[in-house]
Design an enzyme around this catalytic site. Structure first.
Site, mmCIF file in Angstrom:
data_model
loop_
_atom_site.group_PDB
_atom_site.id
_atom_site.type_symbol
_atom_site.label_atom_id
_atom_site.label_comp_id
_atom_site.label_asym_id
_atom_site.label_seq_id
_atom_site.Cartn_x
_atom_site.Cartn_y
_atom_site.Cartn_z
ATOM 1 N N LEU A 1 0.822 -1.204 0.000
ATOM 2 C CA LEU A 1 0.000 0.000 0.000
ATOM 3 C C LEU A 1 0.865 1.267 0.000
ATOM 4 O O LEU A 1 2.005 1.245 0.457
ATOM 5 C CB LEU A 1 -0.922 -0.027 1.221
ATOM 6 N N PRO A 2 0.325 2.386 -0.509
ATOM 7 C CA PRO A 2 1.148 3.587 -0.700
ATOM 8 C C PRO A 2 1.557 4.318 0.575
ATOM 9 O O PRO A 2 2.686 4.803 0.679
ATOM 10 C CB PRO A 2 0.252 4.492 -1.565
ATOM 11 N N THR B 1 5.884 0.660 2.367
ATOM 12 C CA THR B 1 6.911 1.440 3.041
ATOM 13 C C THR B 1 6.195 2.555 3.784
ATOM 14 O O THR B 1 5.759 3.536 3.189
ATOM 15 C CB THR B 1 7.930 2.025 2.047
ATOM 16 N N LYS C 1 14.295 -0.373 5.566
ATOM 17 C CA LYS C 1 13.856 0.155 4.280
ATOM 18 C C LYS C 1 14.015 1.668 4.187
ATOM 19 O O LYS C 1 14.495 2.196 3.176
ATOM 20 C CB LYS C 1 12.402 -0.233 4.028
ATOM 21 N N LYS D 1 7.814 10.965 0.287
ATOM 22 C CA LYS D 1 7.151 10.400 1.463
ATOM 23 C C LYS D 1 8.126 9.607 2.325
ATOM 24 O O LYS D 1 8.152 9.734 3.548
ATOM 25 C CB LYS D 1 5.984 9.524 0.998
#
Length: 269
Positions: free
Chosen positions: A73-74, A104, A180, A255
């Site tokens: 998912l974003p 992420t 990450k 982001k």
């Protein structure tokens, strides 16, 4: 790592089939896993529907159909909605289910989701990926996994091994996200540096392909220069070689850098 005979009997739920999620799900199909697919954009599921895979109506519908679920998912808000929303996975999750989030997002959000999942008697792992769309298509992603080591070895490692060539357990829940965002911090730096170095070399009269070849034989070589070079015509198989179709958007990198900044600030307090 994968056994087709076993895979054919074990359905997997998959929520989020965008640029990264779609090729990941397709690689699971290639290894014999029947899928239950959901995405907020119905058109994203059309290929899977055409392939006679189940298309769910919501994340909770996915949870009713599968006890192993992967989400890609974003944003943190999207992950919270997919798991804890009115039609979220946790409304119908079965005890003993394995839930793997490959988004992420904020490591603190992941830790809270892990607590919610644990209360439901299920297992939660964060498993963000690195490698880009090309690696997702070829099944050569790197997974950075956070969760209980025993569960990682028992189930998650085999499942993720069908989608990636490198699957590493980083520690407790949230540690995969930590790895990450640190990785993407370095990626942002190296990609910016590669773009600036390539641009300056071209302005100074160097042929782009020759300059890239020299760079990749020198101390400035990095993934951004030899695998994902940002100059058109230098590297095949990257989004810019296909008129910038697909790939990792700059809005997502921005982001991720905000997540890095927030995490750095929180560790000082």
């Amino acid at each position: 790592m994968c056994s087709r005979s076993v895979a054919s009997k074990t359905p997997v739920g998959f929520t989020g089939v965008g640029n990264m999620g779609s090729p990941m799900a397709k690689n699971l199909m290639k290894h014999g896993y029947p899928l239950s697919i959901y995405d907020v954009f119905p058109d994203a599921c059309k290929e899977f529907l055409d392939a006679r895979e189940q298309v769910a109506t919501s994340p909770v519908d996915v949870a009713e159909k599968a006890d192993r679920i992967i989400t890609v998912l974003p944003t943190s808000i999207d992950a919270i909605e997919a798991y804890s929303g009115a039609n979220g996975i946790l409304k119908k999750v079965k005890k003993g289910s394995l839930l793997i989030d490959s988004s992420t997002i904020d490591p603190m959000v992941l830790k809270e989701l892990a607590k919610e999942v644990e209360k439901m008697g299920a297992v939660f792992m964060d498993a963000p990926v690195s490698g880009g769309v090309g690696a997702a298509r070829s099944g050569n992603l790197t997974f950075m996994v956070g969760g209980v080591a025993e569960e990682f070895a028992a189930a998650a490692q085999q499942l993720l091994g069908c989608v990636g060539s490198n699957v590493a357990c980083c520690g407790a829940a949230g540690s995969g996200q930590a790895a990450k965002i640190c990785n993407n911090l370095l990626l942002a730096i190296s990609m910016t540096g590669t773009a600036e170095a390539m641009n300056l070399g071209i302005r100074l009269g160097l042929d782009p392909k020759l300059w890239a070849k020299i760079l990749n034989m020198s101390s400035g070589r990095c993934w951004s220069s030899d695998t994902y070079n940002p100059v058109p015509g230098v590297t095949d198989g990257v989004p810019l070689a296909d008129n910038y179709q697909g790939g990792f958007r700059t809005t997502f990198m921005a982001k991720d850098l905000r997540l890095t900044q927030d995490s750095a600030t929180s560790t000082k307090s």
